[in-house]
Design an enzyme around this catalytic site. Structure first.
Site, PDB file in Angstrom:
ATOM      1  N   LYS A  52      25.529  31.554  28.387  1.00 32.80           N
ATOM      2  CA  LYS A  52      24.225  31.245  27.777  1.00 32.80           C
ATOM      3  C   LYS A  52      24.429  30.704  26.365  1.00 32.80           C
ATOM      4  O   LYS A  52      23.797  29.730  25.953  1.00 32.80           O
ATOM      5  CB  LYS A  52      23.341  32.506  27.758  1.00 32.80           C
ATOM      6  CG  LYS A  52      22.804  32.859  29.137  1.00 32.80           C
ATOM      7  CD  LYS A  52      22.210  34.259  29.210  1.00 32.80           C
ATOM      8  CE  LYS A  52      21.856  34.594  30.649  1.00 32.80           C
ATOM      9  NZ  LYS A  52      21.528  35.986  30.894  1.00 32.80           N
ATOM     10  N   GLN A  96      20.139  41.370  28.039  1.00 33.10           N
ATOM     11  CA  GLN A  96      20.971  41.214  29.238  1.00 33.10           C
ATOM     12  C   GLN A  96      20.954  42.495  30.060  1.00 33.10           C
ATOM     13  O   GLN A  96      21.121  43.593  29.529  1.00 33.10           O
ATOM     14  CB  GLN A  96      22.406  40.856  28.812  1.00 33.10           C
ATOM     15  CG  GLN A  96      23.328  40.491  29.961  1.00 33.10           C
ATOM     16  CD  GLN A  96      22.940  39.205  30.687  1.00 33.10           C
ATOM     17  OE1 GLN A  96      22.352  38.296  30.098  1.00 33.10           O
ATOM     18  NE2 GLN A  96      23.234  39.136  31.966  1.00 33.10           N
ATOM     19  N   ASP A 119      13.061  35.256  29.682  1.00 33.33           N
ATOM     20  CA  ASP A 119      13.536  35.668  31.018  1.00 33.33           C
ATOM     21  C   ASP A 119      12.368  35.748  32.006  1.00 33.33           C
ATOM     22  O   ASP A 119      12.568  35.773  33.209  1.00 33.33           O
ATOM     23  CB  ASP A 119      14.153  37.078  30.928  1.00 33.33           C
ATOM     24  CG  ASP A 119      15.650  37.077  31.132  1.00 33.33           C
ATOM     25  OD1 ASP A 119      16.165  36.126  31.739  1.00 33.33           O
ATOM     26  OD2 ASP A 119      16.296  38.040  30.687  1.00 33.33           O
TER      27      ASP A 119
HETATM   28  N1  GUN Z   1      21.589  40.013  34.492  1.00 29.65           N
HETATM   29  C1  GUN Z   1      21.840  39.256  35.582  1.00 29.65           C
HETATM   30  N2  GUN Z   1      21.005  38.203  35.620  1.00 29.65           N
HETATM   31  C2  GUN Z   1      20.203  38.300  34.543  1.00 29.65           C
HETATM   32  C3  GUN Z   1      19.145  37.503  34.032  1.00 29.65           C
HETATM   33  O1  GUN Z   1      18.754  36.479  34.585  1.00 29.65           O
HETATM   34  N3  GUN Z   1      18.576  37.938  32.873  1.00 29.65           N
HETATM   35  C4  GUN Z   1      18.982  39.077  32.248  1.00 29.65           C
HETATM   36  N4  GUN Z   1      18.344  39.429  31.143  1.00 29.65           N
HETATM   37  N5  GUN Z   1      19.954  39.830  32.699  1.00 29.65           N
HETATM   38  C5  GUN Z   1      20.568  39.444  33.837  1.00 29.65           C
END
Ligand code: GUN
Length: 289
Positions: A52, A96, A119
């Site tokens: 990211k 996350q 998200d």
């Molecule tokens: N963990 C696995 N996929 C994601 C996601 O798309 N967003 C977040 N915040 N955590 C994750």
């Protein structure tokens, strides 16, 4: 002839478009800023967060990663979220997942300012999708819709079967497909006659995390197959939920793993971050979508 939907290439196209949007925002003095909060040492999460950070940088989004020890308490994490909510400089906040077990993840997600919830996990944003008044779109479902759109596959009027009912993929995707005029069936691992139901699908989406769950007999001739699975096979190789080689003989279009849905999810996160920046500066009269 089967068409392989090249998620990597489509994600690159989206990326170039997003770069242009950021340049246009930059001319108005706005640089989208994303804060990613990572608690603990989960190795998969570390990789996701690094990706990211990398993509944000490539596009021109200003990103910061707040790394907190696994021992961080609920109260401490809530304090970090509150500070980021109040910080005028950032536009997007992402926590996350998974969080350490002693943390109440639902409470943390609910605390994120919905206008910064890139998200799209906050109940307000999920609810807005439900009533067809979305602010943000959930990233993986949005990525799937973008793949379909850019592959000129119409959703309206189609029989869509989604295997998997998670809050992140199955459920929001079902609602987004309904909003687009599809007839949607959502299945799960306990669904009776799963094979027969899947075989009715014009568009079949699998998001279960089970290697080889979707075999050729479950796929209608010339169906579109979207594989959201991210699994390891017995040799440790990355693979999806779909028996790819055999299903290729049956489907008209298919997403590979890797290189299908995966690269799109991160682009949709970036798109949401840009949207959050535009929303915050809506008085500057941007088109916001
Ligand atoms: N963990 C696995 N996929 C994601 C996601 O798309 N967003 C977040 N915040 N955590 C994750």
């Amino acid at each position: 002839m089967i068409k392989i939907i090249d998620g990597k290439k489509i994600a690159e196209d989206v990326k170039e478009e997003l770069k242009k949007e950021i340049l246009a925002l930059g001319e108005k003095g706005i640089v989208p800023r994303l804060s990613v909060i990572l608690v603990g040492e989960d190795s998969a999460s570390q990789v996701y967060v690094k990706n990211k950070e990398r993509v944000a940088k490539e596009i021109g989004i200003n990103s910061e990663v707040v790394r907190l020890p696994a021992s961080t308490s609920q109260e401490e994490l809530e304090g970090v979220i509150s500070r980021h909510n109040a910080n005028e400089k950032n536009h997007g906040i992402l926590v996350q997942l998974p969080l350490p077990e002693h943390i109440d993840a639902k409470k943390i997600i609910n605390l994120i300012n919905p206008k910064k919830d890139v998200d799209c996990f906050h109940p307000e944003n999920v609810g807005r999708i439900m009533i067809g008044d979305a602010r943000f779109l959930s990233c993986t479902p949005a990525g799937i819709l973008e793949l379909l759109k850019r592959s000129e596959i119409l959703v309206e009027g189609k029989n869509v079967v989604i295997v998997g009912r998670s809050n992140i993929v199955g459920k929001p995707l079902a609602v987004m497909m309904i909003n687009l005029g599809a007839t949607v069936t959502v299945c799960n691992s306990k669904t009776k006659n799963l094979k027969e139901i899947c075989a009715q699908a014009d568009i079949l989406v699998s998001a279960t995390g089970r290697v080889g769950l979707i075999c050729a007999e479950m796929v209608k001739q010339d169906a579109v197959v979207i594989d959201v699975g991210m699994n390891r096979d017995e040799n440790g190789k990355l693979c999806g939920d779909v028996d790819y080689i055999r299903v290729c003989d049956k489907a008209c279009c298919i997403t590979p793993v890797p290189g299908g849905v995966g690269p799109m999810t991160i682009m949709m996160l970036m798109r949401n971050t840009i949207l959050a920046a535009k929303l915050k500066n809506a008085d500057l009269s941007f088109p916001v979508c």
